[in-house]
Design a protein around this motif. Structure first.
Motif, short mmCIF file in Angstrom:
data_model
loop_
_atom_site.label_atom_id
_atom_site.label_comp_id
_atom_site.label_asym_id
_atom_site.label_seq_id
_atom_site.Cartn_x
_atom_site.Cartn_y
_atom_site.Cartn_z
N CYS A 48 3.64 -8.33 -39.73
CA CYS A 48 2.83 -9.39 -39.66
C CYS A 48 2.41 -9.65 -38.15
O CYS A 48 3.11 -9.56 -37.00
N HIS A 49 1.60 -8.17 -37.83
CA HIS A 49 1.42 -7.55 -37.25
C HIS A 49 0.49 -8.14 -36.00
O HIS A 49 -0.23 -7.54 -35.09
N GLY A 63 23.61 -10.10 -39.37
CA GLY A 63 23.30 -8.39 -39.73
C GLY A 63 22.71 -7.84 -38.80
O GLY A 63 22.09 -8.34 -37.46
N ASP A 64 21.78 -6.44 -38.54
CA ASP A 64 21.47 -6.09 -37.39
C ASP A 64 19.74 -6.70 -37.57
O ASP A 64 19.24 -7.62 -38.23
N ILE A 65 19.37 -6.24 -36.06
CA ILE A 65 18.13 -6.94 -35.72
C ILE A 65 17.39 -5.83 -36.90
O ILE A 65 17.18 -4.66 -36.41
N PRO A 66 16.39 -6.06 -37.25
CA PRO A 66 15.53 -4.98 -38.02
C PRO A 66 14.73 -4.18 -36.77
O PRO A 66 13.72 -5.14 -36.21
N PRO A 67 14.72 -3.10 -36.78
CA PRO A 67 13.28 -1.70 -35.50
C PRO A 67 11.92 -2.43 -36.37
O PRO A 67 11.53 -3.04 -35.15
N GLN A 68 11.38 -2.61 -37.69
CA GLN A 68 10.33 -2.58 -37.22
C GLN A 68 9.64 -4.12 -36.70
O GLN A 68 8.27 -4.55 -36.77
N GLY A 76 25.36 -5.16 -34.46
CA GLY A 76 24.66 -4.21 -34.27
C GLY A 76 24.32 -4.40 -32.91
O GLY A 76 24.53 -5.00 -31.79
N SER A 77 23.32 -3.07 -32.82
CA SER A 77 22.61 -2.79 -31.54
C SER A 77 21.66 -3.60 -31.53
O SER A 77 20.93 -3.85 -32.36
N LEU A 78 21.48 -3.03 -29.71
CA LEU A 78 19.69 -3.74 -29.62
C LEU A 78 18.66 -2.19 -30.03
O LEU A 78 18.97 -1.76 -28.86
N PRO A 79 18.37 -2.58 -30.86
CA PRO A 79 17.21 -1.33 -31.50
C PRO A 79 16.33 -0.02 -30.43
O PRO A 79 15.82 -1.23 -29.80
N LEU A 80 16.15 0.65 -30.28
CA LEU A 80 15.64 1.47 -29.23
C LEU A 80 14.00 0.62 -29.12
O LEU A 80 12.83 1.09 -28.48
N GLU A 81 13.62 0.22 -30.63
CA GLU A 81 11.67 -0.25 -30.13
C GLU A 81 11.55 -1.17 -29.81
O GLU A 81 10.59 -1.30 -29.95
N VAL A 82 12.74 -1.52 -29.56
CA VAL A 82 12.55 -3.07 -27.92
C VAL A 82 11.89 -2.61 -27.30
O VAL A 82 10.83 -3.44 -26.60
N ILE A 98 17.52 -11.02 -40.96
CA ILE A 98 15.95 -11.24 -40.63
C ILE A 98 15.36 -10.69 -41.51
O ILE A 98 15.45 -8.99 -41.74
N PRO A 99 14.17 -11.17 -42.66
CA PRO A 99 12.91 -9.94 -44.05
C PRO A 99 12.43 -8.55 -42.66
O PRO A 99 11.80 -8.76 -41.54
#
Length: 1022
Positions: free
Chosen positions: A481-482, A496-501, A521-527, A474-475
């Motif tokens: 894209c706010h 690959g990992d889920i990007p925290p961004q 990978g893990s589910l990022p804390l940024e969720v 995932i790019p």
């Protein structure tokens, strides 16, 4: 000689008599002329009395008394809005009271202004029926009553105004049939009946309106077929009857209207086909719309003759065949033909695309949900790069690659290619479409990696790429894209990992779907940044690790789907804050531990799936666990208990532990009771000592446990400015901490006793709050009625602290502040609106005595940690019963105005008594503000325009233009999601309009508003 003297004497007497008579006559004539000049004689007096009778039935805005000039000190021809003509002996010829915020009704005395030529009362709030006496105005040429709240039928007597040129009754609430007598207007040039509740058929007699240039009857409930007699209207340029219930076929005679510029019969139930000769006959036609009917057959080749055509809409019918040649249509702006059966499913179906390259003004090309085959022509890159904004070709049978030249269409706002068979990669130059708001490439056969240039699409609201074969990661650039509200990358081969961004994009509010990929990978804390997200789905990947406690910050989640991964460990206790969850799926993971009891307390939870994990211990029996069909726990071999339908083994007895626990609980309860009794005794003794210092009226708050001035001084750090969180009419609000351990955050409302009315406001709030408890009212903790260290009166109320501030701060955040509140999602706004409505319903209908809040506005709606709405500030509240001082609370009071300008009911400004209708009006305005983002005091609301009328004028047709920009959706009309959102927003705004009508008794009840809002919410999330 004697005879001569007698003769002379007689002659002299006669002369004197004649002279006297002449003087008297002259005097009488002068008196009559003076009387006429002043307007008090003959017909002039009739007009003056008629105007005074008209004024008597009109209510003015007290802040703008525009009719103050209508008095005896001024000649009526000088009154505001009145025009007289001298050649008619100063008779009234024009009455123009447009856009003056007037209400009331139209007096029958209007019929006495017999010389009236123009009667213009539009853009006001007049109610009741149109008086039949208007038919007496035989000289009337213009009658404008549009944009009011007139009801009842159209009086047939209007037909007696045979000189009418313009008749506009649009945007009212008129009912009944269109009178056939209207067909007698031989001079009528403009007839508009749009947006009413008219029923019945279109009268055949309207075909007699030989001078008619505009016929507009859209948005009613008309039935039957279009009369063939209307083909006689040779001068008609605008024929609009869309959004009715018309059926049958379009009579061929209609196509004889050779002057037609706009023909719109959309949103009906019309059958038949489009005549082949249509566009040869209507050579001047500029706009043709028959979408959403039941038309069959082919598009006529004669369309190529309509060289003036600007808009062509035939979507949602049953048309077949190919699209004819369009190369002559150089003026086209909209070409919309979706939801038909056009095309053959083979190559060449889109050959007409090359014809449209001549249409340099083309803005929208919409051909979705048809049977078009072949490839997307490379000529697409030759379309007008500066104008084409919507290109929607989804749900067809198109194949091949996406043309690289698509990046040249730099003004593109919506690009939909979904549900086709496109192959290859997404062109890298897609990133040039910086203004793109909607991108839908889902359900194709696209492959390759997702280009990082997608991150350049900073205006994107919707990005749907699901159902392809994309690979790679995932790019990270998608984190730029706010504006994203919805992101769906499911059913691909992403790894690959889920990007925290990306998972931390706080703008995401509708849903985020990354399911059915190969993410690891893990589910990022940024969720945890997804505080506004409604649905999260990362199922069927290879994610591992423990569920992050930050999931508990996603307080708006309604659907959480995590099944089919390798998550382990317990369910985080922080997830107890997800009280809005409706569906929770954690199945097929490695989760362990006991099932948290808080899941049983989720009142909205309808489905829970914990299957194939390693949970142990007792299964709860309350909430969703009380239904075997709603609960799935198979594959957890160490569970026990639960309801009998789950067929689990009984849990091992813990009788001894239970007996010990009961003993401990009994001892604790005993000591607690003794402690409370001692505390109450101590407080009672203290209150006796301070009684002489306290205000005599402080007994109003006797039911609320009081604290001292020094306690509140300490709790707020000396009422320091750093703890100031708000200020109102009668005081200030401070953040404070009660208790030595700082365990309880509170909001302390300190009354400014130097302000007139502050003491009464304190008493009113105590009286209103002392016996009421509701989840949507701000809970009061305590009160203080004492003196400060200088001996001055001190009064304060202590409330629970609402961590998310006021609704005002969310709807209108202060710019330039880093931590400004995030935008509320559509679901969150609906929930808060329901919360406020439930609070009003409780106050009005479920208290011992009804309570009227009197000051409902966003700053008085506070939001807790779960964004649950709480109504606050009862300083202007009225209890509809007798207060201790024997003053009726529903009468006027010296406390101040009943509410805030813009939110206060209009009848309050005219001295009317307080009633629950006033709160309903305030709720209606609040609802409109929540979903349009505009304050009722916005600078745009001038010259009679207000928030209610602003919404009403744009109702249904232009909803996406008036709603808050963060909620407005403009996309593929064939997508049910967009339709549902528009329907939802329209329905919500309709409730707001119905609650804020001028007449109190015509407002929607708060109970009905709650029921409809809940239905809208259920439909939206369902």
């Amino acid at each position: 000689m004697v005879d001569l003297k007698l003769t002379l004497s007689y002659s002299l007497s006669s002369a004197l008599a004649l002279a006297f008579a002449f003087v008297c006559c002259c005097s009488s004539m002068a008196s009559t002329m003076d009387s006429n000049r002043l307007g008090f004689g003959g017909g002039n007096e009739t007009d003056r009395l008629a105007l005074l009778a008209i004024k008597a039935q009109i209510h003015q805005d007290p802040n703008r008394p525009v009719m103050s000039s209508w008095n005896e000190s001024t000649h009526f021809c000088m009154w505001h809005g009145v025009t007289c003509r001298r050649r008619h002996l100063q008779r009234v010829t024009e009455l123009d009271l447009t856009s003056l915020k007037l209400s009331g009704s139209i007096s029958p005395h209007i019929g006495n202004l017999s010389f009236l030529r123009d009667l213009l009362l539009y853009n006001n709030s007049f109610t009741n029926k149109i008086p039949p006496e208007i038919g007496h105005l035989r000289r009337l040429r213009k009658l404008g009553l549009q944009n009011n709240s007139l009801c009842g039928p159209i009086p047939a007597s209007i037909s007696k105004c045979f000189n009418l040129i313009r008749l506009d009754l649009s945007y009212n609430m008129l009912v009944g049939n269109i009178p056939s007598e209207l067909g007698s207007f031989s001079k009528l040039e403009y007839l508009s009946l749009r947006v009413n509740n008219l029923t019945g058929e279109i009268p055949r007699s309207l075909g007699n309106l030989s001078s008619l240039g505009t016929l507009d009857a859209r948005s009613n409930n008309l039935v039957g077929s279009i009369p063939s007699s209307l083909g006689q209207l040779k001068k008609v340029k605008y024929f609009k009857v869309y959004s009715n219930r018309l059926s049958g076929t379009v009579p061929p005679s209609i196509y004889n209207m050779s002057s037609l510029l706009i023909l719109s019969i959309a949103h009906n139930q019309i059958q038949g086909s489009i005549p082949p000769s249509l566009f040869r006959t209507l050579s001047n036609l500029q706009f043709f719309s028959v979408l959403e009917n039941q038309l069959t057959g082919k598009l006529p080749p004669s369309i190529s003759n309509a060289t003036n055509l600007v808009g062509f809409q035939v979507g949602d019918n049953k048309l077949t065949g190919q699209v004819p040649k369009l190369q002559k249509l150089r003026n086209l702006v909209i070409f919309s033909i979706p939801l038909n059966h056009l095309g053959s499913g083979r190559d060449g179906d889109l050959s007409f695309f090359s014809d449209l390259t001549n249409a340099t003004q083309l803005m929208a090309l919409i051909i979705g949900a048809n049977n078009f085959g072949g490839t997307l022509p490379a000529s697409i890159s030759n379309f007008s790069a500066t104008n084409l904004a919507h290109l929607l070709v989804d749900e067809n049978k198109l194949h091949g690659s996406i043309p690289a030249g698509i990046g040249n269409l730099v003004n593109m706002k919506a690009l939909g290619l979904s549900d086709n068979m496109f192959t290859g990669n997404i062109p890298i130059d897609i990133g040039k479409l910086s203004g793109l708001g909607i991108l839908g490439f889902q359900i194709n056969r696209l492959s390759g990696s997702l280009p990082s240039s997608l991150g350049n699409l900073t205006s994107l609201s919707y990005l749907e790429l699901q159902g392809n074969t994309f690979n790679g990661t995932i790019p990270i650039s998608l984190g730029e894209c706010h504006s994203l509200l919805l992101l769906d990358l499911s059913r691909n081969n992403l790894s690959g990992d889920i990007p925290p961004q990306v998972i931390g994009l706080p703008s995401l509010s509708i849903y985020l779907d990354l399911s059915e990929n190969r993410l690891s990978g893990s589910l990022p804390l940024e969720v945890g940044k997804l505080k506004n997200l409604g649905a999260l789905n990362v199922s069927n990947n290879m994610l591992s690790g423990k569920l992050p406690s930050s999931l508990g910050s996603c307080v708006s989640l309604e659907f959480l789907v995590l099944q089919g991964n390798f998550f382990d460990g317990p369910i985080p206790s922080a997830m107890a804050s997800l009280r809005g969850i409706q569906e929770l799926d954690l199945s097929r993971n490695n989760l362990s531990g006991e099932i948290p009891e808080f899941l049983a307390g989720f009142g909205l939870l309808k489905q829970i799936n914990l299957s194939f994990n390693d949970f142990w211990g007792a299964v709860p029996i309350k909430g969703v666990f009380n239904s075997a069909s709603a609960t799935s726990i198979v594959g957890n071999t160490r569970l026990c208990g639960g309801i009998s339908d789950l067929q689990l083994p009984k849990c091992k007895s813990k009788e001894s532990s239970s007996r010990c626990m009961k003993l401990i609980i009994s001892l604790v309860c005993t000591f607690v009771v003794l402690g409370i009794a001692m505390l109450l005794t101590f407080l009672f003794l203290c209150s006796l000592k301070k009684k002489s210092k306290a205000s005599p009226s402080s007994t109003m708050a006797v039911s609320i446990l009081q604290v001292s001035y020094s306690t509140l001084l300490k709790a707020t750090d000396g009422f320091s400015a750093t703890n100031l969180i708000g200020a109102g009419s009668f005081g200030s609000v401070y953040k404070g901490v009660l208790g030595n351990d700082g365990a309880q955050l509170v909001a302390v409302k300190v009354f400014n006793m130097l302000r007139q009315g502050a003491s009464k406001s304190f008493l009113a709030e105590c009286e209103a709050l002392k016996n009421i408890r509701h989840r949507n009212l701000v809970p009061i903790i305590t009160a203080c009625s004492s003196v400060d260290f200088r001996g001055n009166d001190f009064k304060a109320l202590v409330y629970e602290f609402m961590e998310n501030g006021s609704l005002e701060e969310w709807l209108h955040p202060i710019t330039g502040i880093e931590d400004a509140p995030m935008t509320l999602s559509l679901i969150q706004r609906l929930d808060i609106a329901i919360d406020v409505a439930c609070a009003l319903d409780y106050l009005h209908n479920h208290c011992e005595t009804p309570i009227v809040h009197c000051d409902l506005k966003p700053s008085n709606v506070l939001l807790d940690n779960d964004l649950i709405g709480h109504v606050a500030d009862f300083g202007l509240a009225r209890v509809l019963s007798r207060l201790p001082n024997n003053i009726s609370a529903n009468q006027s009071s010296s406390i101040g105005i009943r509410g805030t300008v813009g939110y206060a009911a209009p009848e309050y400004g005219m001295g009317s008594e307080v009633s629950t209708y006033g709160d309903v009006y305030g709720f209606g305005i609040l609802l409109l503000e929540m979903f349009t983002g505009k304050r009722p005091t916005d600078h745009m609301f001038v010259d009679g325009l207000n928030l209610h009328k602003f919404v009403k004028m744009a109702f249904w047709e232009r909803v996406s233009e008036i709603v808050d920009s963060s909620l407005a959706q403009v996309g593929n009309p064939s997508q049910s999601t967009n339709d549902a959102l528009k329907e939802c927003l329209s329905s919500v705004l309709g409730i707001g309009v119905a609650c804020s009508v001028e007449s109190p008794i015509d407002r929607k009840s708060i109970g009905d508003a709650i029921s409809e809002l809940k239905t809208i919410r259920a439909t939206l999330v369902g």
